[in-house]
Design a protein around this motif. Structure first.
Motif, mmCIF file in Angstrom:
data_model
loop_
_atom_site.group_PDB
_atom_site.id
_atom_site.type_symbol
_atom_site.label_atom_id
_atom_site.label_comp_id
_atom_site.label_asym_id
_atom_site.label_seq_id
_atom_site.Cartn_x
_atom_site.Cartn_y
_atom_site.Cartn_z
ATOM 1 N N THR A 47 -21.811 13.476 30.286
ATOM 2 C CA THR A 47 -20.932 13.795 31.406
ATOM 3 C C THR A 47 -20.005 14.949 31.024
ATOM 4 O O THR A 47 -19.752 15.187 29.842
ATOM 5 N N PRO A 48 -19.487 15.679 32.007
ATOM 6 C CA PRO A 48 -18.604 16.816 31.683
ATOM 7 C C PRO A 48 -17.436 16.414 30.785
ATOM 8 O O PRO A 48 -16.756 15.421 31.031
ATOM 9 N N LEU A 49 -17.237 17.199 29.728
ATOM 10 C CA LEU A 49 -16.147 16.980 28.781
ATOM 11 C C LEU A 49 -15.203 18.181 28.838
ATOM 12 O O LEU A 49 -15.613 19.312 28.575
ATOM 13 N N VAL A 50 -13.945 17.942 29.183
ATOM 14 C CA VAL A 50 -12.964 19.020 29.277
ATOM 15 C C VAL A 50 -12.186 19.125 27.963
ATOM 16 O O VAL A 50 -11.681 18.121 27.453
ATOM 17 N N VAL A 51 -12.087 20.343 27.443
ATOM 18 C CA VAL A 51 -11.221 20.638 26.302
ATOM 19 C C VAL A 51 -10.327 21.797 26.735
ATOM 20 O O VAL A 51 -10.835 22.858 27.118
ATOM 21 N N ALA A 52 -9.004 21.610 26.693
ATOM 22 C CA ALA A 52 -8.106 22.651 27.183
ATOM 23 C C ALA A 52 -6.759 22.576 26.488
ATOM 24 O O ALA A 52 -6.333 21.519 26.026
ATOM 25 N N VAL A 71 -2.182 18.621 31.593
ATOM 26 C CA VAL A 71 -3.298 18.096 30.794
ATOM 27 C C VAL A 71 -3.597 16.634 31.138
ATOM 28 O O VAL A 71 -4.760 16.219 31.117
ATOM 29 N N ARG A 72 -2.574 15.860 31.464
ATOM 30 C CA ARG A 72 -2.831 14.474 31.853
ATOM 31 C C ARG A 72 -3.582 14.400 33.174
ATOM 32 O O ARG A 72 -4.449 13.544 33.362
ATOM 33 N N ARG A 73 -3.264 15.300 34.067
ATOM 34 C CA ARG A 73 -3.976 15.335 35.347
ATOM 35 C C ARG A 73 -5.430 15.747 35.130
ATOM 36 O O ARG A 73 -6.345 15.162 35.705
ATOM 37 N N ILE A 74 -5.639 16.759 34.287
ATOM 38 C CA ILE A 74 -7.005 17.199 33.988
ATOM 39 C C ILE A 74 -7.793 16.078 33.296
ATOM 40 O O ILE A 74 -8.973 15.849 33.581
ATOM 41 N N ALA A 80 -15.376 14.623 36.590
ATOM 42 C CA ALA A 80 -15.805 15.127 37.902
ATOM 43 C C ALA A 80 -15.885 16.648 37.947
ATOM 44 O O ALA A 80 -16.317 17.213 38.963
ATOM 45 N N LEU A 81 -15.503 17.317 36.862
ATOM 46 C CA LEU A 81 -15.430 18.783 36.885
ATOM 47 C C LEU A 81 -16.764 19.393 36.464
ATOM 48 O O LEU A 81 -16.898 19.997 35.404
ATOM 49 N N SER A 82 -17.748 19.269 37.321
ATOM 50 C CA SER A 82 -19.106 19.683 36.978
ATOM 51 C C SER A 82 -19.516 21.011 37.592
ATOM 52 O O SER A 82 -20.641 21.464 37.391
ATOM 53 N N SER A 83 -18.618 21.678 38.331
ATOM 54 C CA SER A 83 -18.957 22.936 38.972
ATOM 55 C C SER A 83 -17.746 23.862 38.949
ATOM 56 O O SER A 83 -16.603 23.430 38.761
#
Length: 249
Positions: A47-52, A71-74, A80-83
């Motif tokens: 699944t999408p993994l966000v690193v920021a 960052v907590r919101r992200i 769900a951030l797949s696009s």
């Protein structure tokens, strides 16, 4: 199954009294804290993994509040951030959330709080790179270091390599201002490696030195050596960075 390894650290530097940077890696966040050794986390490439990273605006009240909020919101919506559209919508939502939390025009002490953000969404076959502000994302390969984010900064004057000014960020003004996030898609393959960082690294440490460290060291050691290079250059700002690699199980 392939997996994603992320080695990260965050430190206030030598001149700032507090750390206003924040970091998100999947569901995990690090806000306004101090680490001197990298934390390494592993995730399946699924699944999408966000690193920021998010860099609270210096000179404004509540920079740490703004970066932590974002960052907590992200982290809460990361899978769900797949696009590109989903990432763009999320960053616009974060911008509105910072303004809402700042108290708007009501004279709150947080009225002008703001933050930059830069990062990547890692998913099978592709990488979504995004930023608002001057925190950066680099691709690190045998061909050298390539910046893949887009700085929101005014043109540099003669002989200048950096500037402390940004042309857009999340929040940061007394009245609401929309942003135009930079979002782009890149291909992703086993062995690909990325560096995500605030300007506490890139302002004092020149690109060729960052490139040398990334070439010479594995991920955790590279994170330490990059932090040390920023400290040895005076540590003028908060330093937050994450080294991301896609690996074969």
């Amino acid at each position: 199954m392939p997996y994603v390894a992320v080695s990260a650290l965050s430190h206030p530097g030598l001149l700032r009294s507090r750390n206003e940077d924040s970091l998100v890696i999947g569901p995990w966040t690090l806000c306004a804290t101090v680490t001197e050794s990298p934390q390494t986390l592993y995730f399946p490439l699924a699944t999408p993994l966000v690193v920021a990273v998010a860099d609270g605006l210096g000179g404004h009240p509540g920079g740490d509040v703004a970066s932590a909020l974002v960052v907590r919101r992200i982290a809460s919506i990361g899978p769900a951030l797949s696009s590109e559209d989903a990432v763009r919508d999320a960053l616009n939502d974060c911008n509105r959330a910072v303004y809402l939390a700042s108290g708007g025009d009501e004279g709150s002490e947080l009225t002008t709080m703001g933050t930059t953000i830069a990062g990547a969404v890692v998913q099978p076959g592709s990488l979504l790179v995004f930023n608002v502000g001057d925190s950066r994302v680099f691709a690190a390969s045998s061909r050298g270091l390539l910046q893949v984010s887009v700085d929101d900064s005014p043109p540099l004057g003669p002989g200048r390599r950096t500037t402390s000014l940004v042309t857009q960020c999340l929040g940061g003004t007394g009245t609401y201002r929309a942003v135009q996030p930079h979002v782009a898609t890149a291909s992703l393959a086993l062995g690909d490696r990325y560096l995500i960082c605030t300007d506490g690294l890139t302002d004092p440490v020149p690109p060729d030195m960052i490139d040398d460290v990334m070439r010479e060291h594995d991920d955790g050691r590279a994170a330490v050596e990059l932090w040390k290079a920023a400290i040895e250059a005076g540590g003028p700002d908060n330093i937050t960075l994450a080294v991301v690699r896609v690996m074969d199980a």
